[in-house]
Scaffold this motif. Structure first.
Motif, PDB file in Angstrom:
ATOM      1  N   PRO A   1      26.582  44.715  33.094  1.00 32.34           N
ATOM      2  CA  PRO A   1      26.940  42.803  33.731  1.00 32.34           C
ATOM      3  C   PRO A   1      28.591  42.807  33.505  1.00 32.34           C
ATOM      4  O   PRO A   1      28.717  42.040  34.462  1.00 32.34           O
ATOM      5  CB  PRO A   1      25.828  42.327  33.105  1.00 32.34           C
ATOM      6  N   ARG A   2      28.792  43.284  32.824  1.00 31.26           N
ATOM      7  CA  ARG A   2      30.067  43.149  31.995  1.00 31.26           C
ATOM      8  C   ARG A   2      31.724  44.002  32.610  1.00 31.26           C
ATOM      9  O   ARG A   2      32.577  43.684  33.207  1.00 31.26           O
ATOM     10  CB  ARG A   2      30.099  42.781  30.591  1.00 31.26           C
ATOM     11  N   LEU A   3      30.684  45.038  33.637  1.00 30.06           N
ATOM     12  CA  LEU A   3      32.073  46.439  34.961  1.00 30.06           C
ATOM     13  C   LEU A   3      32.406  45.304  35.219  1.00 30.06           C
ATOM     14  O   LEU A   3      31.886  44.120  36.211  1.00 30.06           O
ATOM     15  CB  LEU A   3      30.906  47.213  34.719  1.00 30.06           C
ATOM     16  N   ARG A   4      33.988  45.600  35.356  1.00 30.72           N
ATOM     17  CA  ARG A   4      34.510  45.277  36.649  1.00 30.72           C
ATOM     18  C   ARG A   4      35.284  45.862  37.092  1.00 30.72           C
ATOM     19  O   ARG A   4      35.576  47.838  36.245  1.00 30.72           O
ATOM     20  CB  ARG A   4      35.405  43.556  35.899  1.00 30.72           C
ATOM     21  N   GLY A   5      36.092  45.778  38.399  1.00 30.15           N
ATOM     22  CA  GLY A   5      36.436  46.892  38.004  1.00 30.15           C
ATOM     23  C   GLY A   5      38.256  46.574  39.532  1.00 30.15           C
ATOM     24  O   GLY A   5      37.831  45.559  39.915  1.00 30.15           O
TER      25      GLY A   5
ATOM     26  N   LEU B   1      38.900  38.847  35.044  1.00 27.39           N
ATOM     27  CA  LEU B   1      39.202  39.199  33.829  1.00 27.39           C
ATOM     28  C   LEU B   1      38.195  38.506  33.016  1.00 27.39           C
ATOM     29  O   LEU B   1      38.433  38.515  31.239  1.00 27.39           O
ATOM     30  CB  LEU B   1      40.644  39.398  33.781  1.00 27.39           C
ATOM     31  N   ALA B   2      37.975  36.895  32.864  1.00 29.82           N
ATOM     32  CA  ALA B   2      37.012  35.995  32.506  1.00 29.82           C
ATOM     33  C   ALA B   2      35.702  36.536  32.660  1.00 29.82           C
ATOM     34  O   ALA B   2      35.197  35.686  32.154  1.00 29.82           O
ATOM     35  CB  ALA B   2      37.671  34.587  32.735  1.00 29.82           C
ATOM     36  N   CYS B   3      35.418  37.622  32.120  1.00 29.05           N
ATOM     37  CA  CYS B   3      33.919  38.548  32.195  1.00 29.05           C
ATOM     38  C   CYS B   3      33.932  37.425  31.080  1.00 29.05           C
ATOM     39  O   CYS B   3      32.341  37.621  30.440  1.00 29.05           O
ATOM     40  CB  CYS B   3      33.624  38.899  32.438  1.00 29.05           C
TER      41      CYS B   3
END
Length: 157
Positions: free
Chosen positions: A44-48, A155-157
């Protein structure tokens, strides 16, 4: 052999027109696999961020994700649609000169982020002016999102 020589763009830019047309295909395939195989749902915290692939391909890719989810919903039901995952977890850095107003019109203002290869040849001589010209009549809120807000939210995850 079509008798044409390579295009001399310089830097690490594609050396042929076909390279420009298909530059986003590797990112499209990779990100589709990550989304459709449930990697983002399991993490759930994965971003790209897709950089160096442009963004002109993103609207049709988003539509393809929607079509795929609808077509396979009986055999592969999902809690979250692939499109929602893409729009929430991914950002795309367009090339200077891409039609940003058209991209925003088709997928919204939240997925594009600023990046440039300036001073490389493919970065252009005035990337900010070109980006702002390609955003057309977009207001200051969309400019702020493009230059800062979209990446800050990601990026504020």
């Amino acid at each position: 052999n079509n008798g044409r020589s390579a295009v001399g763009v310089g830097g690490d830019a594609p050396s042929s027109p076909l390279g420009f047309v298909t530059i986003g295909k590797s990112a499209e395939l990779f990100l589709s696999a990550m989304i459709l195989d449930g990697v983002f749902e399991r993490h759930p915290r994965l971003r790209g961020i897709s950089m160096e692939h442009g963004a002109f391909w993103v609207p049709s890719w988003i539509r393809a994700l929607e079509f795929t989810a609808r077509s396979l919903r009986r055999i592969q039901p999902r809690k979250v649609s692939p499109t929602e995952i893409a729009l929430e977890r991914l950002r795309f850095a367009p090339f200077v000169g891409e039609p940003l107003d058209w991209i925003v019109e088709n997928v919204g203002p939240d997925i594009l982020v600023f990046a440039t290869d300036y001073t490389h040849p493919e970065g252009g001589t005035d990337p900010i002016a070109k980006f702002e010209a390609s955003l057309g009549d977009c207001g200051p809120d969309i400019l702020d999102a493009f230059y800062h807000g979209n990446i800050a939210r990601l990026l504020a995850c």
